[in-house]
Write a protein that holds these residues in place. Structure first.
Motif, PDB file in Angstrom:
ATOM      1  N   THR A   4       0.889  -1.413  -0.106  1.00 28.47           N
ATOM      2  CA  THR A   4       0.128   0.144   0.044  1.00 28.47           C
ATOM      3  C   THR A   4       0.832   1.360   0.030  1.00 28.47           C
ATOM      4  O   THR A   4       0.424   2.281  -0.340  1.00 28.47           O
ATOM      5  CB  THR A   4      -1.164  -0.059   1.253  1.00 28.47           C
ATOM      6  OG1 THR A   4      -0.113   0.002   2.537  1.00 28.47           O
ATOM      7  CG2 THR A   4      -1.919  -0.971   0.983  1.00 28.47           C
ATOM      8  N   THR A   5       2.061   1.044   0.378  1.00 27.88           N
ATOM      9  CA  THR A   5       2.975   2.208   0.499  1.00 27.88           C
ATOM     10  C   THR A   5       3.487   2.598  -0.741  1.00 27.88           C
ATOM     11  O   THR A   5       3.851   3.815  -1.236  1.00 27.88           O
ATOM     12  CB  THR A   5       3.919   2.182   1.609  1.00 27.88           C
ATOM     13  OG1 THR A   5       4.587   1.016   1.427  1.00 27.88           O
ATOM     14  CG2 THR A   5       3.407   2.116   2.797  1.00 27.88           C
ATOM     15  N   THR A   8      -0.173   4.896  -3.962  1.00 25.81           N
ATOM     16  CA  THR A   8      -1.022   5.514  -3.235  1.00 25.81           C
ATOM     17  C   THR A   8      -2.180   5.898  -3.857  1.00 25.81           C
ATOM     18  O   THR A   8      -3.125   6.826  -3.275  1.00 25.81           O
ATOM     19  CB  THR A   8      -0.397   6.984  -2.982  1.00 25.81           C
ATOM     20  OG1 THR A   8      -0.081   7.668  -4.212  1.00 25.81           O
ATOM     21  CG2 THR A   8       1.020   6.886  -2.474  1.00 25.81           C
ATOM     22  N   LEU A 146      -3.633   4.323   5.521  1.00 23.30           N
ATOM     23  CA  LEU A 146      -2.297   4.485   5.377  1.00 23.30           C
ATOM     24  C   LEU A 146      -2.165   5.044   4.137  1.00 23.30           C
ATOM     25  O   LEU A 146      -1.245   5.909   3.790  1.00 23.30           O
ATOM     26  CB  LEU A 146      -1.407   3.327   5.617  1.00 23.30           C
ATOM     27  CG  LEU A 146      -1.161   2.896   7.176  1.00 23.30           C
ATOM     28  CD1 LEU A 146      -0.572   1.456   7.128  1.00 23.30           C
ATOM     29  CD2 LEU A 146      -0.606   3.725   7.807  1.00 23.30           C
ATOM     30  N   ARG A 147      -2.815   4.295   3.059  1.00 21.57           N
ATOM     31  CA  ARG A 147      -2.910   4.466   1.762  1.00 21.57           C
ATOM     32  C   ARG A 147      -3.384   6.212   1.650  1.00 21.57           C
ATOM     33  O   ARG A 147      -2.729   7.035   0.786  1.00 21.57           O
ATOM     34  CB  ARG A 147      -3.819   3.830   0.736  1.00 21.57           C
ATOM     35  CG  ARG A 147      -3.765   4.043  -0.711  1.00 21.57           C
ATOM     36  CD  ARG A 147      -4.545   3.252  -1.544  1.00 21.57           C
ATOM     37  NE  ARG A 147      -5.557   2.480  -1.011  1.00 21.57           N
ATOM     38  CZ  ARG A 147      -6.062   1.531  -1.461  1.00 21.57           C
ATOM     39  NH1 ARG A 147      -5.528   0.933  -2.275  1.00 21.57           N
ATOM     40  NH2 ARG A 147      -7.262   1.104  -0.836  1.00 21.57           N
ATOM     41  N   LYS A 149      -3.115   8.612   3.865  1.00 22.86           N
ATOM     42  CA  LYS A 149      -2.458   9.445   4.361  1.00 22.86           C
ATOM     43  C   LYS A 149      -1.115   9.633   3.560  1.00 22.86           C
ATOM     44  O   LYS A 149      -0.577  10.810   3.211  1.00 22.86           O
ATOM     45  CB  LYS A 149      -1.865   8.991   5.893  1.00 22.86           C
ATOM     46  CG  LYS A 149      -0.718   9.861   6.548  1.00 22.86           C
ATOM     47  CD  LYS A 149      -0.283   9.159   7.772  1.00 22.86           C
ATOM     48  CE  LYS A 149       0.811  10.061   8.368  1.00 22.86           C
ATOM     49  NZ  LYS A 149       1.190   9.360   9.504  1.00 22.86           N
ATOM     50  N   SER A 150      -0.771   8.778   2.744  1.00 20.65           N
ATOM     51  CA  SER A 150       0.431   8.785   1.908  1.00 20.65           C
ATOM     52  C   SER A 150       0.214   9.458   0.470  1.00 20.65           C
ATOM     53  O   SER A 150       0.722   9.795  -0.225  1.00 20.65           O
ATOM     54  CB  SER A 150       1.084   7.598   1.629  1.00 20.65           C
ATOM     55  OG  SER A 150       0.142   6.689   0.830  1.00 20.65           O
ATOM     56  N   SER A 151      -1.110   9.646   0.299  1.00 19.63           N
ATOM     57  CA  SER A 151      -1.475  10.235  -0.919  1.00 19.63           C
ATOM     58  C   SER A 151      -1.574  11.719  -1.185  1.00 19.63           C
ATOM     59  O   SER A 151      -1.724  12.312  -0.157  1.00 19.63           O
ATOM     60  CB  SER A 151      -2.984   9.565  -1.431  1.00 19.63           C
ATOM     61  OG  SER A 151      -3.957  10.197  -0.827  1.00 19.63           O
TER      62      SER A 151
END
Length: 151
Positions: A4-5, A8, A146-147, A149-151
């Motif tokens: 997932t990291t 994104t 998490l996805r 947040k990192s997008s």
């Protein structure tokens, strides 16, 4: 499987079933469908509790199916707003299923002394599958957040 990291954005097409958090929709369907079937097949003693369990299982089944079909068709177009929508839905579904699992377990405990032991066993199975559905939705929620947040 993709991390997932590393990605994104939401996958499209058949790749939806190849990424880790998105493949969890399959056990969500199975466990949620079993909750739906098992609760529907028993005698309802506490209508308000088991009514909520039925609502949650049907609601999550329908919305998960709709989102899966939209992702497979590529309707999201890679927009970040869909990542936020996915994360928001997973949070709502996790909270709903946790409440439904607790209510189903409470109903099961309260009907322990009934005459028909088969109904009690079905309610135990519904409780177990409700908690398994909750677990899969919570795992999906964590990775969706998490996805997001990192997008």
């Amino acid at each position: 499987m993709s991390s997932t990291t590393a990605s994104t954005s939401l996958p499209s097409g058949i790749k939806v079933l190849g990424t880790f958090p998105d493949i969890l929709v399959l056990p969500e369907f199975v466990f949620g469908g079993l909750v739906w079937i098992l609760v529907a097949s028993t005698k309802v003693y506490l209508q308000i509790f088991e009514g909520w369990v039925m609502f949650v299982s049907v609601f999550c089944f329908v919305i998960s199916t709709l989102l899966l079909l939209l992702y497979m068709c590529g309707a999201h177009g890679g927009k970040p707003s869909w990542v936020a929508l996915d994360a928001f839905y997973q949070v709502i579904a996790s909270v709903f299923y946790l409440s439904a699992a607790v209510l189903q377990a409470g109903t099961t405990v309260s009907i322990k002394g009934i005459q028909d032991y088969r109904i009690y066993q079905i309610d135990i199975a519904a409780s177990v599958f409700a908690f398994l559905a909750t677990l899969t939705y919570v795992i999906h929620m964590v990775f969706s957040l998490l996805r997001w947040k990192s997008s």
